[in-house]
Design an enzyme around this catalytic site. Structure first.
Site: not given
Ligand code: FAD
Length: 389
Positions: A139, A368, A371
């Site tokens: 979190p 992952e 940007h």
């Protein structure tokens, strides 16, 4: 135009082996038969199509680069990339299921696991008998996983795991979780947690407008006793990052698959839809969109192919993977948005796949490594200066 003929403007097929083309064909056919007809419905209902787990296993989409003796495909990285491209042509959520299983669960068990761990988990994960998930994000620690609070404490023949992970793909349906936690020395360690261990739960995350056909959840650990034989043999952030490099490589290809489906759909629509007595594809403004889409797809295909060659030669750097992941997501987001506009009102409906891709890519561009984070990785690589902190 057949929607499932890959745009191939620069005759890239000539760079592929017969085996690679056959693999692409088989995944493409699977998506056409089993995914495209059902996926919009599941996405609308925000349900995970559980049947795909066994199907993806049968098709060899779980751990394609893992050696065959552990149930993997023993394939090269271009084959793996093509598989991800075709899966994401169907839906980013389906590709996510495969990426997580292969690159984030099977890869660390293969790379950092003991022989016993490999034999216990890999064949069942490869076949789709078991589904796995990867718990890194928390979190309060997303882009900065090194700050994680989840921890293990030594307790003789086992460790006691406490903490919570958030945004975990596959979590609600997983039998196995590869979890990253800090030990008493502050080193990040990987532990294999199994469903059914006391104190371990996986509450589902609801209300997503993106990746709706992929299940996301939390991992909650309340004094979970994990046997020491479930600890992976790696220390530090390099453990999770090496997994992410493989998954990001798959995303670089996958995102281009989503872009291809949007492009194909918009191209076909532009030839059929007539306004002012002409197909809309005859108007310069619409041609500009299509011309830019195919240009960007072609550039991304070349980047991915070259990256695949470098991966096969063990020469690809994580920074190169970051660039390709970021590029694929960027072009997919732009292409989805333009394609959606080309379909006018029809573009916002589930009659076509574009709006679903467009919403999915918002997750793909975020997970992952966001940007921004991938841009900073490139920035640091070329300047030698760290702009993260
Ligand atoms: P934050 O890190 O809070 O970032 C917020 C914003 O700040 C972003 O725009 C970011 O780019 C920017 N930012 C952060 N740091 C910097 C900086 N130094 N400089 C400039 N800008 C900065 N995680 C897993 O571990 N396993 C999974 O299976 C998984 N699946 C996911 C599935 C979905 C659908 C989603 C949405 C996420 C998933 N994630 C998973 C989590 C994902 O990896 C994180 O959401 C991501 O890393 C970003 O973390 P965050 O959401 O906490 O955003």
């Amino acid at each position: 135009t057949d929607q499932f003929v890959s745009p191939d403007y620069f005759a890239l097929d000539e760079l592929l082996t017969e085996e690679q083309k056959l693999i692409r064909e088989s995944v493409r056919n699977y998506v056409k038969k089993e995914i495209s007809p059902i996926i919009e419905d599941y996405a609308q209902k925000a349900e995970f199509p559980q049947q795909i787990v066994k199907q993806l296993g049968d098709l060899g989409c779980f751990g394609p680069t893992i050696p065959a003796e552990y149930g993997g495909g023993g394939l090269d990285y271009i084959s793996y990339g093509l598989m991800m491209q075709e899966l994401e042509r169907g839906d980013s959520g389906v590709r996510s299921t495969a990426s997580v299983q292969g690159s984030l669960v099977m890869f660390p068990i293969y790379e950092y696991g003991s022989e016993e761990q490999r034999h216990k988990y890999l064949p069942k994960l490869a076949s789709g008998e078991w589904l796995g998930c990867f718990g890194l994000t928390e979190p309060d620690h997303g882009s900065n996983p090194a700050g994680m609070l989840t921890n293990i404490r030594d307790a003789g023949d086992h460790v006691i795991l406490n903490g919570a992970k958030m945004w975990i793909s596959n979590a609600p349906f997983s039998q196995v979780a590869v979890v990253w936690a800090k030990d008493e020395q502050g080193d990040i360690r990987g532990v294999i947690v199994e469903r059914g261990m006391k104190g371990f739960s996986t509450p589902t995350t609801h209300g997503k407008w993106s990746l709706r056909a992929s299940a996301t959840g939390e991992l909650v650990f309340d004094n979970v006793a994990v046997p020491k034989e479930n600890i992976l043999n790696v220390k530090g952030l390099k453990g999770p990052l090496s997994c992410l490099t493989r998954a990001r490589y798959g995303i670089a290809w996958g995102s281009v698959g989503a872009a291809m489906d949007c492009y194909d759909t918009a191209l076909r629509y532009s030839l059929e839809r007539v306004q002012f007595d002409r197909p809309i594809g005859a108007f310069q403004l619409q041609q500009k969109k299509l011309a830019e889409m195919i240009t960007e797809i072609t550039k991304a295909q070349l980047l991915n192919w070259r990256l695949g060659v470098l991966m096969n030669e063990h020469k690809a750097s994580p920074q190169q993977v970051s660039m390709a992941k970021r590029n694929g997501c960027e072009i997919a987001a732009n292409i989805a948005r333009d394609a959606r506009q080309m379909l006018g009102g029809m573009g916002i409906t589930g009659e076509y796949s574009i709006m679903r891709h467009m919403m999915n890519i918002e997750s793909v561009i975020t997970y992952e490594g966001t940007h921004d984070i991938h841009l900073l990785i490139t920035g640091m690589d070329v300047t030698g200066l760290n702009a993260f902190k």
